[in-house]
Write an enzyme that holds these catalytic residues in place. Sequence first.
Site, PDB file in Angstrom:
ATOM      1  N   HIS A 227       0.851  -1.200   0.000  1.00  0.00           N
ATOM      2  CA  HIS A 227       0.000   0.000   0.000  1.00  0.00           C
ATOM      3  C   HIS A 227       0.878   1.237   0.000  1.00  0.00           C
ATOM      4  CE1 HIS A 227       1.116  -0.416   4.233  1.00  0.00           C
ATOM      5  NE2 HIS A 227       0.906   0.892   4.328  1.00  0.00           N
ATOM      6  N   HIS A 284       4.737   0.094  -0.101  1.00  0.00           N
ATOM      7  CA  HIS A 284       5.482  -0.667   0.904  1.00  0.00           C
ATOM      8  C   HIS A 284       4.585  -1.732   1.527  1.00  0.00           C
ATOM      9  CE1 HIS A 284       3.643   2.829   2.877  1.00  0.00           C
ATOM     10  NE2 HIS A 284       3.603   2.129   4.006  1.00  0.00           N
ATOM     11  N   ARG A 294       7.342  -8.865  15.773  1.00  0.00           N
ATOM     12  CA  ARG A 294       7.740  -7.533  15.299  1.00  0.00           C
ATOM     13  C   ARG A 294       6.669  -6.494  15.653  1.00  0.00           C
ATOM     14  NH1 ARG A 294       7.190  -4.679  10.381  1.00  0.00           N
ATOM     15  NH2 ARG A 294       8.839  -3.107  10.266  1.00  0.00           N
TER      16      ARG A 294
HETATM   17  C1  LIG Z   1      -4.895   8.107   9.293  1.00  0.00           C
HETATM   18  C2  LIG Z   1      -5.135   7.025   8.594  1.00  0.00           C
HETATM   19  C3  LIG Z   1      -4.210   6.495   7.556  1.00  0.00           C
HETATM   20  C4  LIG Z   1      -4.658   5.056   7.465  1.00  0.00           C
HETATM   21  C5  LIG Z   1      -6.142   5.191   7.572  1.00  0.00           C
HETATM   22  C6  LIG Z   1      -6.284   6.096   8.760  1.00  0.00           C
HETATM   23  C7  LIG Z   1      -6.037   5.232  10.040  1.00  0.00           C
HETATM   24  C8  LIG Z   1      -5.076   4.089   9.805  1.00  0.00           C
HETATM   25  C9  LIG Z   1      -4.058   4.316   8.709  1.00  0.00           C
HETATM   26  C10 LIG Z   1      -3.489   3.034   8.146  1.00  0.00           C
HETATM   27  C11 LIG Z   1      -2.273   2.503   8.891  1.00  0.00           C
HETATM   28  C12 LIG Z   1      -1.833   1.160   8.218  1.00  0.00           C
HETATM   29  C13 LIG Z   1      -1.751   1.299   6.706  1.00  0.00           C
HETATM   30  C14 LIG Z   1      -3.012   1.973   6.144  1.00  0.00           C
HETATM   31  C15 LIG Z   1      -2.985   1.967   4.642  1.00  0.00           C
HETATM   32  C16 LIG Z   1      -4.183   1.325   6.813  1.00  0.00           C
HETATM   33  O1  LIG Z   1      -4.756   0.355   6.448  1.00  0.00           O
HETATM   34  O2  LIG Z   1      -4.457   2.018   7.995  1.00  0.00           O
HETATM   35  C17 LIG Z   1      -3.112   3.376   6.720  1.00  0.00           C
HETATM   36  C18 LIG Z   1      -4.252   4.274   6.239  1.00  0.00           C
HETATM   37  C19 LIG Z   1      -3.895   5.185   5.079  1.00  0.00           C
HETATM   38  O3  LIG Z   1      -2.758   5.662   4.939  1.00  0.00           O
HETATM   39  O4  LIG Z   1      -4.787   5.455   4.266  1.00  0.00           O
HETATM   40  O1  LIG Z   2       5.130  -2.262  10.032  1.00  0.00           O
HETATM   41  C1  LIG Z   2       5.649  -1.719   9.068  1.00  0.00           C
HETATM   42  O2  LIG Z   2       6.851  -1.782   8.851  1.00  0.00           O
HETATM   43  C2  LIG Z   2       4.803  -0.940   8.102  1.00  0.00           C
HETATM   44  C3  LIG Z   2       3.629  -0.238   8.740  1.00  0.00           C
HETATM   45  C4  LIG Z   2       2.893   0.610   7.763  1.00  0.00           C
HETATM   46  O3  LIG Z   2       3.165   0.632   6.589  1.00  0.00           O
HETATM   47  C5  LIG Z   2       1.790   1.463   8.230  1.00  0.00           C
HETATM   48  O4  LIG Z   2       1.419   1.399   9.422  1.00  0.00           O
HETATM   49  O5  LIG Z   2       1.271   2.246   7.401  1.00  0.00           O
HETATM   50 FE   LIG Z   3       2.148   2.249   5.521  1.00  0.00          FE
END
Ligand SMILES: C=C1C[C@]23C[C@H]1CC[C@H]2[C@@]12CCC[C@@](C)(C(=O)O1)[C@H]2[C@@H]3C(=O)O
Ligand SMILES: O=C(O)CCC(=O)C(=O)O
Ligand SMILES: [Fe+2]
Length: 353
Positions: A227, A284, A294
């Site tokens: 993503h 990534h 982790r």
């Molecule tokens: C502030 C944000 C940014 C979100 C949505 C919302 C809350 C959680 C974030 C994440 C974190 C993990 C990757 C991601 C792709 C996900 O699944 O949740 C992110 C997403 C985004 O970057 O769009």
């Molecule tokens: O755990 C990681 O290294 C990646 C986490 C991440 O991409 C995210 O929280 O948006």
């Molecule tokens: Fe991310």
Amino acid sequence: MASELSDTLKSLPSHHFQDFYTLKELPESHAWKPVDDDLCPFGHHDMVAEQVPVVDLSDPTAERLIEHACRTWGVFQIINHGIPTRLLDDIESACQRLFSLPMHRKLRAAREPDGTAGYGPAVISSFFPKKLWSEGFTIFGSPLEHARQLWPNDYMKFCDIIGEYKKEMKQLAQKLTWLMLSPLGITQEDVKWAGPEGEFEGASAALQLNSYPTCPDPNRAMGLAAHTDSTLITILFQNNIAGLQVLREGFGWVTVSPIPRGLTINVGDMLHIMSNGLYPSVLHRATVNLTRHRLSVAYLFGPPWEAHVSPISKVVDSDHPPLYRAVTLREYREMRAEHFDKALSLVRLRAPN
Ligand SMILES: C=C1C[C@]23C[C@H]1CC[C@H]2[C@@]12CCC[C@@](C)(C(=O)O1)[C@H]2[C@@H]3C(=O)O
Ligand SMILES: O=C(O)CCC(=O)C(=O)O
Ligand SMILES: [Fe+2]
């Protein structure tokens, strides 16, 4: 205890919550077939001696290194960033303390089906046919209400650490954003919503705590699927265990080697749009492993919710017309929620030259 659990489950889509710690083998629901090299977390691409740039923030040439990293990689690691080691240790312990709670306890802070904050699988998981080997806890604003649920008698410790971490990260994110923008000639006057002092008052921020439990079959499991972040920038702390991989055009997936006390910065879609694609947001993902649990903490830094983000005029001229239309983060998150990785192309105005 049992009634407590069934009460919680009644109101939740329980199949979304997986207790990884009790699984002795990888369920089919979580088995990603390494059909192509792209999906294989340990593909041969890692052999390529390409390393994500490391920037020493105390180095006077940092800005030039950052610009280069942003144009070519969309990601870099920083050292000498000024975040106290003690605070990094504290946030790591806070994550450990949270994710090691029994499932029924974590479910008290479960994310609501259409909510954004709390405990649960990554929000992107619904876009993939297989489930992810990870659990997360998302914080917008204060974690107080959830912390009270998790630790009824001792919730302040968690809240204090989160509060301090967010405060430090905010300052670092502001500083880094200008370090990234200024090589493009972008100054405070160019970014109206950054405020008169360029302090990004009203910026949106979230904290995403990620946990990747040990996995009985790591080669077929995916911690977090590929993503981009819908942020300006994301500051990631990882607990010294490799797992984060970034896609480098022409090379493939490259593992970001953890540096003790280092932080990884990546370009998100909002900065991609502001820079008119000069700084591409980086794709990534996270892999998992057999013996080590982790943890990572992502600070997601974005523009104010209602600010119109568009390519900054400084990087636009007749030879470089704007490639994206103006969009607010609110609108963009809605597009992401529906179209996921197509969102960026949906705000695109024309193909690149
Ligand atoms: C502030 C944000 C940014 C979100 C949505 C919302 C809350 C959680 C974030 C994440 C974190 C993990 C990757 C991601 C792709 C996900 O699944 O949740 C992110 C997403 C985004 O970057 O769009
Ligand atoms: O755990 C990681 O290294 C990646 C986490 C991440 O991409 C995210 O929280 O948006
Ligand atoms: Fe991310």
